[in-house]
Design an enzyme around this catalytic site. Structure first.
Site, mmCIF file in Angstrom:
data_model
loop_
_atom_site.group_PDB
_atom_site.id
_atom_site.type_symbol
_atom_site.label_atom_id
_atom_site.label_comp_id
_atom_site.label_asym_id
_atom_site.label_seq_id
_atom_site.Cartn_x
_atom_site.Cartn_y
_atom_site.Cartn_z
ATOM 1 N N ALA A 130 -17.554 6.348 13.838
ATOM 2 C CA ALA A 130 -18.370 6.834 14.952
ATOM 3 C C ALA A 130 -19.200 5.707 15.557
ATOM 4 O O ALA A 130 -19.413 5.677 16.774
ATOM 5 C CB ALA A 130 -19.271 7.976 14.488
ATOM 6 N N GLY A 142 -16.781 4.007 17.694
ATOM 7 C CA GLY A 142 -16.395 4.928 18.755
ATOM 8 C C GLY A 142 -17.478 5.167 19.781
ATOM 9 O O GLY A 142 -17.187 5.409 20.956
ATOM 10 N N ASP A 143 -18.729 5.103 19.362
ATOM 11 C CA ASP A 143 -19.846 5.239 20.288
ATOM 12 C C ASP A 143 -19.751 4.173 21.376
ATOM 13 O O ASP A 143 -19.881 4.466 22.570
ATOM 14 C CB ASP A 143 -21.168 5.121 19.528
ATOM 15 C CG ASP A 143 -22.382 5.149 20.427
ATOM 16 O OD1 ASP A 143 -22.524 6.101 21.217
ATOM 17 O OD2 ASP A 143 -23.193 4.205 20.351
ATOM 18 N N ALA A 144 -19.492 2.953 20.970
ATOM 19 C CA ALA A 144 -19.364 1.849 21.932
ATOM 20 C C ALA A 144 -18.116 1.999 22.792
ATOM 21 O O ALA A 144 -18.153 1.763 24.006
ATOM 22 C CB ALA A 144 -19.344 0.515 21.196
#
Length: 133
Positions: free
Chosen positions: A22, A25-27
């Site tokens: 995550a 994945g956030d970036a």
């Protein structure tokens, strides 16, 4: 190492926690949103920033996953489920626990796809989400 296109084997990716996926994945998700907005003709930096914040907040990500969840493969569903069940230490005040769990799951999925170098799939799934913006 190529940090833009890391090459990790399946075992290395499998050893990563859902929260680590995550984190990546956030970036990935934010750069997709920023690129979508910038290429879409949004003019001012202030406008770009405010629209980005609106689209990447947990509540928006929780709604976004609803648009792609029925189309996930079994393997993607597993990553999503593990991300949803991850136990972060804090939840932002702007999100419910459920929204944050779904947002974390979406980010874990996009982090996993990125590390697996499944760029076409990222574009396919994000394209479905972007249609709702």
């Amino acid at each position: 190492m190529d940090y833009l296109h890391p090459k990790l084997d399946d075992a290395a990716i499998a050893r990563m926690s859902s929260l680590a996926l995550a984190h990546v994945g956030d970036a990935v998700y934010e750069i997709l949103v920023r690129t979508h907005l910038a290429c879409g003709g949004t003019q001012t930096a202030k406008n770009l920033h405010s629209q980005t914040i609106t689209l990447v907040r947990a509540s928006a990500q929780a709604k976004a996953i609803e648009h792609i969840l029925p189309d996930l493969t079994e393997e993607e569903e597993t990553v999503y489920r593990h991300g949803r069940n991850a136990k972060p230490k804090t939840v932002p005040k702007s999100a419910t626990v459920a929204e944050y769990a779904h947002a974390t799951a979406l980010e874990a999925l996009f982090g996993w796809l990125y590390l697996k170098q499944r760029y076409d799939r990222i574009n396919e799934l994000f394209g479905r989400i972007a249609e709702t913006f």
